[in-house]
Design a protein around this motif. Structure first.
Motif, short mmCIF file in Angstrom:
data_model
loop_
_atom_site.label_atom_id
_atom_site.label_comp_id
_atom_site.label_asym_id
_atom_site.label_seq_id
_atom_site.Cartn_x
_atom_site.Cartn_y
_atom_site.Cartn_z
N LYS A 75 0.83 -1.21 0.00
CA LYS A 75 0.00 0.00 0.00
C LYS A 75 0.86 1.26 0.00
CE LYS A 75 -3.69 -2.36 2.57
NZ LYS A 75 -4.58 -2.31 3.75
N THR A 76 1.94 1.22 -0.76
CA THR A 76 2.88 2.34 -0.78
C THR A 76 2.88 3.14 -2.07
OG1 THR A 76 4.65 0.87 -1.55
CG2 THR A 76 4.43 1.17 0.84
N ILE A 77 2.17 2.64 -3.10
CA ILE A 77 2.17 3.34 -4.39
C ILE A 77 0.77 3.93 -4.63
CG2 ILE A 77 2.60 3.16 -6.86
CD1 ILE A 77 4.36 0.80 -6.36
N PRO A 78 0.62 5.23 -4.44
CA PRO A 78 -0.72 5.83 -4.54
C PRO A 78 -1.37 5.64 -5.91
CG PRO A 78 0.98 7.52 -4.44
CD PRO A 78 1.65 6.23 -4.11
N GLN A 79 -0.57 5.52 -6.97
CA GLN A 79 -1.15 5.34 -8.30
C GLN A 79 -1.93 4.03 -8.42
OE1 GLN A 79 1.90 6.39 -7.68
NE2 GLN A 79 2.58 7.94 -9.15
N PHE A 80 -1.65 3.08 -7.53
CA PHE A 80 -2.34 1.80 -7.56
C PHE A 80 -3.47 1.70 -6.54
CE2 PHE A 80 1.78 -0.02 -9.35
CZ PHE A 80 1.27 -0.08 -10.64
N SER A 81 -3.77 2.79 -5.88
CA SER A 81 -4.87 2.77 -4.92
C SER A 81 -6.15 2.30 -5.61
CB SER A 81 -5.09 4.16 -4.33
OG SER A 81 -6.24 4.17 -3.51
N PRO A 82 -6.83 1.29 -5.05
CA PRO A 82 -7.99 0.71 -5.74
C PRO A 82 -9.28 1.49 -5.58
CG PRO A 82 -7.61 -0.44 -3.69
CD PRO A 82 -6.51 0.59 -3.80
N TRP A 83 -9.27 2.55 -4.77
CA TRP A 83 -10.53 3.22 -4.48
C TRP A 83 -11.10 3.94 -5.69
CZ3 TRP A 83 -12.19 0.81 -0.66
CH2 TRP A 83 -11.35 0.41 0.39
N PHE A 84 -10.24 4.54 -6.48
CA PHE A 84 -10.75 5.20 -7.69
C PHE A 84 -11.27 4.17 -8.70
CE2 PHE A 84 -11.37 8.25 -10.93
CZ PHE A 84 -11.26 9.51 -10.36
N PRO A 85 -10.54 3.07 -8.97
CA PRO A 85 -11.10 2.03 -9.83
C PRO A 85 -12.41 1.44 -9.29
CG PRO A 85 -8.73 1.76 -9.70
CD PRO A 85 -9.10 2.83 -8.71
N LEU A 86 -12.53 1.37 -7.95
CA LEU A 86 -13.78 0.88 -7.37
C LEU A 86 -14.92 1.85 -7.68
CD1 LEU A 86 -15.15 -1.28 -5.61
CD2 LEU A 86 -14.59 0.13 -3.60
N ALA A 87 -14.62 3.15 -7.59
CA ALA A 87 -15.63 4.16 -7.97
C ALA A 87 -15.99 4.02 -9.44
CB ALA A 87 -15.10 5.56 -7.67
N LEU A 88 -14.99 3.73 -10.29
CA LEU A 88 -15.26 3.51 -11.71
C LEU A 88 -16.21 2.34 -11.92
CD1 LEU A 88 -11.75 3.90 -13.42
CD2 LEU A 88 -13.78 5.28 -13.88
N PHE A 89 -16.01 1.27 -11.15
CA PHE A 89 -16.86 0.09 -11.28
C PHE A 89 -18.31 0.43 -10.95
CE2 PHE A 89 -18.94 -3.49 -9.11
CZ PHE A 89 -19.03 -4.38 -10.18
N PHE A 90 -18.54 1.10 -9.83
CA PHE A 90 -19.92 1.47 -9.47
C PHE A 90 -20.50 2.46 -10.47
CE2 PHE A 90 -18.56 -0.01 -5.20
CZ PHE A 90 -19.57 -0.94 -4.99
N PHE A 91 -19.64 3.33 -11.00
CA PHE A 91 -20.12 4.33 -11.95
C PHE A 91 -20.53 3.70 -13.27
CE2 PHE A 91 -20.14 8.12 -14.57
CZ PHE A 91 -20.58 9.08 -13.69
N VAL A 92 -19.76 2.71 -13.73
CA VAL A 92 -20.12 2.06 -15.00
C VAL A 92 -21.40 1.24 -14.82
CG1 VAL A 92 -18.85 -0.15 -14.82
CG2 VAL A 92 -19.10 0.98 -17.04
#
Length: 382
Positions: free
Chosen positions: A133-150
């Motif tokens: 959990k050290t690379i912010p570019q790989f944080s899954p929270w934004f992709p999770l938001a993408l999933f709910f958004f799609v």
């Protein structure tokens, strides 16, 4: 066909589209496959927005009048008997063989985006955990938001059909598509290696945000024009029916909850309402050009933002030419689709300006391209 078999066949088609683009990612020479996956998804989303415009402008939105299948089948071939019967009954109606294929291809491509977003979510979560959990570019929270958004976008796609092209539903469906493109572009920007942006770029944060705001409002107005078939309500330029302020009916034109071509009371929508819709979109475009043009020009004067600023200026100029041409040439299909595509391009470039304004003045940060092969992540992959 029972629902489980129908859903399985449709899911298979969406998976096929996703895998097809996944092969492009896997076979690329880019060492950072995750970044490549994100930008391939951006590309597909851009294409689906344009194909969605083509679907809408060819009146193919009800080419298959049920959802998620076509007369209960997963493709028009299986539903051919029903389609032929509907076409024979109404040769110029919303259901034809060609329109059915256009509508279903649009659905297949949209499902492919869903598959790719799921892949982005899974891969980001995997990298996020393995990197400690050290690379912010790989944080899954934004992709999770993408999933709910799609998923939300898919729901509005269904309501577009089941609610018979109700203008507000179709307009929101278009807007959500543009927002999805913006979100994916932001994720992609986080993966890129960026030229350092001068500290002056911070001053562009507010103008860049305002540009994105007015662009979103203009896209909403453009969607309202398209979904109400008001594109030719003002056939002349620069005036509208020979007047700066023609006779208009704003009350009926901007009543949001109503059926296509009807007022809220169930009467036919007056032509003056269509004029009000078109005129408002045209006038608001002047504000959009002023705000975005000023922002883009300022970006060209800031080190590290010159290229995206020039690209935004060019896209804005192109959109002006296309917009004027669509009216003067009486809305040819190719230009109308290009008008939607250029709007999507403006969204992409404006998001990039916002991102660069956000990172202005930052130095010394490793890009994801550097970090993806760092000892920590490499060791965790062994």
């Amino acid at each position: 066909m029972d629902n489980s078999a129908l859903l399985f066949q449709l899911a298979s088609k969406g998976l096929f589209v996703g895998l097809l683009f996944g092969v492009i990612v896997w076979s690329s020479r880019d060492r950072n496959k995750y970044r490549k996956l994100v930008w391939v998804t951006v590309f597909l989303t851009f294409d689906v927005i344009m194909f969605g415009a083509f679907t809408r402008l060819t009146d193919s939105g009800l080419g298959c009048p049920d959802w998620p299948g076509c007369y209960g089948h997963s493709n028009p071939i299986q539903a051919m008997e029903h389609i032929r019967a509907a076409e024979a009954l109404m040769p110029d109606g919303p259901v034809t063989v060609m329109k059915a294929w256009i509508e279903m291809i649009h659905r297949y491509l949209a499902m492919g985006i869903g598959v790719l977003i799921i892949a982005i979510l899974v891969i980001s979560w995997r990298f996020w955990m393995r990197s400690g959990k050290t690379i912010p570019q790989f944080s899954p929270w934004f992709p999770l938001a993408l999933f709910f958004f799609v998923c939300l976008q898919g729901a509005f796609g269904a309501w577009t059909v089941t609610m018979k092209l109700q203008p507000i539903i179709v307009t929101i469906h278009l807007l959500l598509g543009m927002v999805l493109l913006a979100m994916l572009t932001w994720v992609g920007a986080r993966q890129n290696t960026h030229v350092p942006v001068a500290i002056e770029g911070k001053k562009l944060r507010l103008p860049a945000f305002l540009s994105l705001l007015v662009l979103t409002m203009q896209i909403a107005l453009g969607g309202w024009v398209s979904t109400n078939y008001a594109a030719l309500a003002c056939p002349d330029l620069p005036l509208c029916h020979g007047a700066v302020m023609p006779q208009m009916d704003f009350e009926h034109g901007f009543t949001l909850w109503r059926s296509l071509g009807m007022t809220a009371a169930g009467d036919y929508l007056p032509f003056d309402a269509l004029i009000a819709i078109h005129w408002t979109h045209r006038m608001f475009a002047l504000l959009v050009v002023a705000v975005m043009g000023w922002t883009a020009w300022r970006a060209t004067r800031i080190a590290g933002m010159e290229k995206v600023g020039r690209a935004l200026l060019g896209a804005l100029a192109l959109q002006i030419v296309i917009g004027l041409s669509t009216v003067s040439l009486e809305w040819p299909l190719a230009l109308a689709v290009a008008h939607n595509g250029c709007a999507a391009l403006l969204v992409l470039l404006t998001v990039m300006v916002n991102y660069k304004a956000k990172i202005a003045g930052q130095t010394g940060d490793l890009s994801t391209a550097d970090r993806i092969d760092s000892p920590t992540l490499a060791a965790s992959n062994d």
